[in-house]
Design an enzyme around this catalytic site. Structure first.
Site, short mmCIF file in Angstrom:
data_model
loop_
_atom_site.label_atom_id
_atom_site.label_comp_id
_atom_site.label_asym_id
_atom_site.label_seq_id
_atom_site.Cartn_x
_atom_site.Cartn_y
_atom_site.Cartn_z
CG HIS A 1 -1.99 -1.09 1.11
ND1 HIS A 1 -2.69 -1.53 2.21
CD2 HIS A 1 -2.40 -1.86 0.08
CE1 HIS A 1 -3.52 -2.49 1.83
NE2 HIS A 1 -3.36 -2.73 0.54
CB CYS B 1 8.24 4.93 -15.14
SG CYS B 1 9.00 6.14 -14.03
CB CYS C 1 8.98 8.37 -17.75
SG CYS C 1 7.61 8.53 -16.57
N GLY D 1 -0.89 -9.05 12.91
CA GLY D 1 -1.54 -7.76 13.10
C GLY D 1 -2.44 -7.34 11.96
CB THR D 2 -3.40 -8.17 8.92
OG1 THR D 2 -4.28 -7.75 7.87
CG2 THR D 2 -3.02 -9.64 8.70
CG ASN E 1 -4.71 -10.04 14.65
OD1 ASN E 1 -4.03 -9.14 14.16
ND2 ASN E 1 -6.02 -9.93 14.84
CG ASP F 1 -9.09 -8.47 18.82
OD1 ASP F 1 -8.83 -7.33 18.35
OD2 ASP F 1 -9.23 -8.71 20.02
CB ALA G 1 2.43 -8.28 17.23
N1 APR Z 1 -0.62 -6.90 18.42
C1 APR Z 1 -1.17 -7.72 17.47
N2 APR Z 1 -2.33 -7.43 16.81
C2 APR Z 1 -2.94 -6.27 17.13
C3 APR Z 1 -2.43 -5.37 18.11
C4 APR Z 1 -1.22 -5.74 18.76
N3 APR Z 1 -0.65 -4.96 19.70
N4 APR Z 1 -3.29 -4.32 18.19
C5 APR Z 1 -4.29 -4.56 17.30
N5 APR Z 1 -4.09 -5.72 16.67
C6 APR Z 1 -4.90 -6.36 15.64
C7 APR Z 1 -6.39 -6.12 15.73
O1 APR Z 1 -7.00 -7.13 16.52
C8 APR Z 1 -6.82 -6.23 14.26
O2 APR Z 1 -7.28 -7.54 13.97
O3 APR Z 1 -4.49 -5.80 14.41
C9 APR Z 1 -5.54 -5.95 13.46
C10 APR Z 1 -5.61 -4.69 12.62
O4 APR Z 1 -6.60 -4.87 11.65
P1 APR Z 1 -7.03 -3.64 10.72
O5 APR Z 1 -7.23 -2.45 11.58
O6 APR Z 1 -8.13 -4.12 9.84
O7 APR Z 1 -5.72 -3.33 9.85
P2 APR Z 1 -5.23 -4.07 8.55
O8 APR Z 1 -5.54 -5.53 8.59
O9 APR Z 1 -3.81 -3.70 8.35
O10 APR Z 1 -6.10 -3.37 7.39
C11 APR Z 1 -5.75 -3.70 6.06
O11 APR Z 1 -7.25 -1.97 5.29
O12 APR Z 1 -8.18 0.11 5.23
C12 APR Z 1 -7.20 -0.68 4.70
O13 APR Z 1 -5.29 0.25 3.72
C13 APR Z 1 -5.83 -0.12 4.95
O14 APR Z 1 -3.76 -1.39 4.95
C14 APR Z 1 -5.05 -1.29 5.53
C15 APR Z 1 -5.93 -2.48 5.19
#
Ligand code: APR
Length: 271
Positions: free
Chosen positions: A139, A150, A170, A207-208, A233, A235, A251
């Protein structure tokens, strides 16, 4: 069974999962990672979803950001320049943020040859600041500018004198590297993610929520070929049910303990 790592604030309930995750990482031939906002939460950067998420609090931004840029790049750059002169809280937080233990642990996994590539959805540059080099910022990154023709990238050190700035290579229009809603992911990033995902035999997601494509698809593809997915993660998420190991806590300490466990396994195997 290696000796449990001295745990800090985390309950020892995770120890068995940490050892299982470490074993999968250590035995993998080509492990990649997908990281998201949660890995930077302990660096003070808010996440997007979940109870304190930016989108949860303020709603998602308009999906026509790239359309607005394309319609009038000069006017768009005027707004960027203004925000750069008077940064909002989030921009200031990202600019001042430092890598945390999770970023350093993943850079260490790369250094010892276990983690072959990190696909990050984050634009904060903290993986690179922690020393990771095999990295795709799918991203984009707030510290870079990118030519929309380019894809050449240059540091975003100061506000350009002319709006919109033009590419030295370019002559194409240059924008900030951060990918906007509605903007195609840069093709060089997509290509690299596809190559890395296609050869991976293990993937760790840190963390996603794994709800955004195509980033999440590159991780799913590894699992769909029958290879282990590991979730670290705070949650549970939609991928939890597909993971060989899912550890739900912060994390920073989890990745430190997993990395220490991997190094113990590698040392024992070498002796
Ligand atoms: N350690 C581990 N996980 C954590 C922590 C922590 N300290 N704090 C929060 N989290 C977790 C949350 O439980 C959540 O599931 O990190 C996750 C973050 O999720 P999102 O807020 O959805 O972020 P992300 O997955 O990166 O979003 C993806 O969405 O809006 C777009 O471009 C934006 O890159 C982003 C993409």
């Amino acid at each position: 069974m290696t000796q449990p790592i001295e745990s800090g604030g985390l309950p020892d309930q995770h120890q068995q999962s940490i050892e299982r995750a470490a074993a999968l990482l250590a035995e993998s031939r080509y492990c990649i990672a997908l990281t998201g906002a949660g890995i930077s939460a302990e660096s003070g950067i808010p996440t997007f979803r979940g109870k304190d998420g930016l989108w949860t609090k303020h709603g998602e931004p308009p999906l026509n950001q790239y359309e607005e840029f394309s319609a009038d790049p000069a006017a768009w750059w005027g707004r960027v320049a203004e925000r750069r002169r008077n940064p909002d809280q989030l921009t200031a937080t990202i600019a001042e943020a430092q890598p945390n233990d999770a970023h350093f642990a993943m850079a260490e996994l790369e250094r010892i040859g276990v983690l072959k590539h990190i696909i990050t959805q984050n634009v904060d540059g903290l993986h690179r600041a922690a020393g990771a080099e095999c990295l795709t910022e799918i991203h984009g990154c707030t510290t870079l500018l990118r030519c929309i023709e380019c894809n050449s990238r240059t540091p975003f050190d100061e506000i350009p004198e002319v709006f919109p700035p033009r590419c030295d290579q370019c002559g194409g229009i240059v924008k900030t590297d951060t990918v906007m809603f509605g903007e195609p992911i840069p093709p060089d990033c997509l290509q690299r993610c596809y190559v890395e995902s296609s050869q991976a035999d293990c993937v760790i997601l840190v963390g996603t929520t794994a709800v955004v494509s195509p980033a999440a698809d590159f991780a799913f593809a590894v699992g769909q070929r029958g290879h282990p997915m590991i979730e670290v993660n705070l949650d549970p998420t939609i991928i939890t049910q597909y993971c060989a190991v899912a550890i739900h806590d912060r994390a920073g300490e989890l990745m430190s303990r997993i990395t220490a466990e991997v190094k113990q396994i590698k040392t024992a195997a070498a002796n």
